[in-house]
Design a protein around this motif. Sequence first.
Motif, PDB file in Angstrom:
ATOM      1  N   SER A 252      12.045   0.165   4.987  1.00 25.33           N
ATOM      2  CA  SER A 252      12.231   1.311   4.108  1.00 25.33           C
ATOM      3  C   SER A 252      11.020   1.459   3.202  1.00 25.33           C
ATOM      4  O   SER A 252      10.119   0.614   3.188  1.00 25.33           O
ATOM      5  N   ARG A 253      10.989   2.534   2.453  1.00 21.89           N
ATOM      6  CA  ARG A 253       9.885   2.763   1.526  1.00 21.89           C
ATOM      7  C   ARG A 253       9.994   1.804   0.343  1.00 21.89           C
ATOM      8  O   ARG A 253      11.019   1.186   0.109  1.00 21.89           O
ATOM      9  N   GLU A 294      17.625  -5.586   1.580  1.00 25.13           N
ATOM     10  CA  GLU A 294      16.460  -4.977   2.226  1.00 25.13           C
ATOM     11  C   GLU A 294      15.579  -6.030   2.885  1.00 25.13           C
ATOM     12  O   GLU A 294      15.110  -5.853   3.990  1.00 25.13           O
ATOM     13  N   GLN A 330       8.603   1.122   7.130  1.00 25.31           N
ATOM     14  CA  GLN A 330       9.506   2.213   7.519  1.00 25.31           C
ATOM     15  C   GLN A 330       9.039   2.935   8.764  1.00 25.31           C
ATOM     16  O   GLN A 330       9.771   3.737   9.330  1.00 25.31           O
TER      17      GLN A 330
END
Length: 453
Positions: A252-253, A294, A330
């Motif tokens: 992800s960012r 994450e 990402q």
Amino acid sequence: MSGRYKAYGEYKDSGVEWLGEIPREWSVLMGKRIFSSIRKTALKDDVQLAVSQKYGVLPQSLMMLLNDSKVMLALKGTDSFRHVDQNDFVISLRSFEGGIEYSKYSGCVSPAYTVLNNVKKISHNYYKYLLKCAPFISALQSTTDSLRDGKSISYEQFGAICLPLTRLSEQNQIAAFLDHETAKIDTLIDKQQQLIELLKEKRQAVISHAVTKGLDPDVPMKDSGVEWLGEVPEHWTIKKSKYFFDFVTSGSRGWADYYSDDGPIFFRIANLTRESIDPKLISIQRVTVPHGSEGVRSKIQKNDILISITADLGSVCVADNSIYDGYVSQHISLCRPNELVKSSRWLAYCIISDSTKEQLLGVGYGGTKIQLSLEDIKEFILCFPPLDEQEFIASYLDKELLNFEKLDDIAQQQIELLKERRTALISAAVTGKIDVRDWQVPVTQTESDEVMA
């Protein structure tokens, strides 16, 4: 240079470091005595020219066709631009590192460029080679720190460099010699580059045949039921890729906040290629691992398959010990094979095969994708052989691709050697280290036969 070319009978010290000894009949003049700086305002109908080290001086429209990303059109007119006549030379920041560019076009350039016009009668073709030869480039670079401070070289800096000057007829002879000899070298380079392209095509064909037709030429075949896939081995099945993965996810960012000089690898697009299913670890980013889900979700395990889902779609690698415990960005899909996959390398080869590429280019999608979703990754149609064949195919392809890699390396080495020879030949000829005054264009066998007839 080798003994293939003779030297001049007598030499003298030029008094110029970059030139060294020159033929006794040659003279040396400061650049400003051979070339003047032209500040002529652009003419109303001048086309805008672009200058680059790779392509030289070309009209902007032509440069854009060559996909030069640095081309910028003037948005507010060319009133402040400088006119360029055919046979002028142009210095720019972009071309400075590779010498000074010759223009066979007339047009105009922005004020960031220095335009040079000869004040003495010269062979433009000779000076085209001289002002791009390696010793001169080194001399040019030593006069300024412009590459560091972002300024283009000035006319005064160029003009202070001493240049060789010889008879016009001799300049023309040297230029004709170099035109002929460099053309031969360029032809050999082109052939090696064509060989590299053929190797890529053959490599891809070998991969695609192995993962869709198998390795046994005598095995019974059946219709796959997929038009673009054709026949497959009778004992194989066709499955969507989602049946081969425990899960498909991506990073992800926000990882930029965790960049560091130490820690695990942060796997990015730059670490993938369609040329290999092994990680490309030339440029490595590392991260401090964030706490929470994450970090856990995007953590790489050995034998995971990593697939690019943005730039260069479908580039793939298999996670080995070099990236084990790393993390994905990402732009990377992280796919974990399940028990149906005995060889992750077999599955990776399937994904970089032409059959999967066809799916990326529109078959089943209705148009070329510019980005893949995780659902797209799950929908690839793949041929499914028994487990032992998966390993056999992967092992075979590993060996075959290693042979292709060796051939590619040999071709690349040949190209570098030819380029080095080209550079050395130009430098030797334009500085008088070899004597080509008696050189003549070799007569081919066909021409010889015509003369005899």
